[in-house]
Scaffold this active site. Structure first.
Site: not given
Ligand SMILES: C[S@@+](CC[C@H](N)C(=O)[O-])C[C@H]1O[C@@H](n2cnc3c(N)ncnc32)[C@H](O)[C@@H]1O
Length: 435
Positions: A306, A375
């Site tokens: 994580d 993105c």
């Protein structure tokens, strides 16, 4: 099962939410006997084209139905939408689209609606609808350009009039580009091999990039199976190249699955040194190892991790890439469901992105280089994140890239790719180094 019926089933299924690609895959898997690849591709085109144009299809249909489309039975609604999408956007002649839709209405046990489907489809297809019908810019973005209200608002607030060409560009699929696996081949040899396989190849804007029109799926190519390339958009290649990973270095790719950028990094490292590719979602970690195995990469290790939590067991790295989870508002052309995001939860996402960037910086060796990329074209996830990071870390500064594509916006807070200017996905990358 016909492809049209399968597409309609998937559209009904999609109404109960879910990722479009997973919904379609689930429907294709349920199909016995399975559709052949041509029919499956036709079903997928109907499904995705309908999804991409939903608000505008509904706008047309609503002009000719007694009840609003939202109140019609789900199968009839899906047949109308899919039939109109075929006639308007898929070059299916109107009589064929209408006849097939009427047949399908009956096959789905809705014979009483067959006459209505016939009449509405003919009239909705002939209706004169243009961009100018939507005087309100947010109506234009959300209905004509098929974006959720929150996405339309975000684009209009950020880009003003440029939101329209941006939204239009999401209907143009960027050309397929690949990254040559320089551990196994080179641009010239791979070009020749792909041409022998019947694909059309042109050189990309920088070494290791080729633009390919594949005859069929790239993954079906023999060269792909031999691990000679991976498919990677030019903006993604740019982000990975910004890292400037070198042979022998310790490199961390913090959010790595499915592994496109890790492959580009490992190739730049000539498979020497160590690449740690972290990924939070357990089911996505094996995708990394599969990609490394296919491409013959041995310097990389795929780990479940994580990135929002600091890992004090880790060493420091010469290079860190934080290709963070984001809203995806730059890749709408590939993932039509992103058009309709409600953007709820964006605050949590922003907080996670900032934590990942900070942890990336905390894992960086003294003279190291950190790259932050997304993105999305959302300023809050891009330049604003870099700005926030710089104010908390005044010992860092932004380094401008040596090159970018024509049309890319190289700002003091990072480089932004907008699809209508660069012909790529929407993308952002910032290079950060200590002063
Ligand atoms: C933009 S994608 C990465 C794409 C990848 N770099 C590539 O080029 O193929 C972001 C990835 O981050 C993963 N992710 C989400 N939250 C994360 C976290 N807290 N720590 C690490 N990875 C995370 C997602 O599951 C997803 O695979």
């Amino acid at each position: 099962m016909t492809p049209r019926r399968l597409a309609v089933k998937a559209l009904i299924h999609q109404e109960q939410a879910g990722y479009a690609n997973l919904v379609l895959d689930a429907e294709l898997k349920k199909c016995t006997p399975p559709l052949d690849s041509r029919d499956a591709a036709f079903a997928a085109r109907i499904f995705y084209t309908t999804l991409e144009r939903l608000p505008l299809l509904d706008y047309r249909i609503n002009q000719f139905t007694k009840k609003p489309i939202a109140k019609l039975d789900a199968p009839v609604r899906a047949v109308l939408r899919a039939g109109l999408a075929q006639a308007l956007y898929m070059n299916v002649p109107l009589p064929a689209a209408v006849n097939e839709s009427v047949k399908l209405t009956r096959a789905l046990g809705k014979s009483s609606a067959a006459g209505m489907v016939n009449a509405v489809l003919r009239r909705a297809a002939a209706a004169d609808v243009s961009e100018a019908d939507f005087a309100d810019p947010l109506d234009r973005l959300s209905i004509y350009y098929c974006l959720s209200r929150p996405v339309a608002e975000l684009f209009y607030a950020q880009f003003g009039a440029e939101a329209f060409p941006l939204a239009a560009a999401f209907y143009e699929k960027p050309k397929t580009t690949i990254r040559v696996n320089t551990l196994r081949t080179n641009d010239t040899a791979l070009t020749a091999l792909l041409q022998q396989e019947g694909h059309t190849v042109t050189p990309g804007p920088w070494p290791g990039a080729l633009v390919v029109e594949f005859a069929g799926s790239p993954a079906a190519s023999a060269a792909f199976k031999k691990g000679l390339f991976h498919v990677q958009g030019l903006a993604s290649q740019f982000a990975a190249l910004c890292v400037d990973a070198l042979p022998g270095q310790q490199v961390l790719d913090f959010c790595a699955a499915p592994g496109g950028k890790s492959l580009t990094l490992a190739e730049a490292m000539q498979d020497k040194g160590q690449l740690v590719s972290g990924e939070f979602v357990p089911s996505r970690v094996p995708l990394l190892q599969q990609a490394f195995d296919r491409c013959g990469i041995t310097c990389a290790v795929a780990v479940e991790n994580d990135a929002t939590q600091h890992n004090s067991d880790w060493p420091t790295f010469d290079r860190v890439l934080c290709d963070v989870p984001c809203s995806g508002l730059g890749v709408i052309a590939k993932k039509p469901d992103i058009r309709y995001k409600d953007l709820d939860g964006i605050e949590n996402l922003l907080a996670a992105q900032q934590k990942i960037l900070q942890n990336g910086a905390d894992s960086l060796a003294e003279n190291g280089r950190l790259v932050y990329s997304t993105c999305t074209v959302n300023d809050k996830e891009n330049q604003a994140q870099v700005e926030k990071f710089l104010s908390a870390n005044p010992d860092f500064h932004v380094v401008l890239p040596k090159t970018a594509l024509p049309g890319a916006d190289i700002t003091p807070l990072g480089t932004l790719f907008l699809p209508h200017r660069t012909g790529t996905d929407g993308f952002f990358a910032a290079i950060l180094e200590r002063n």
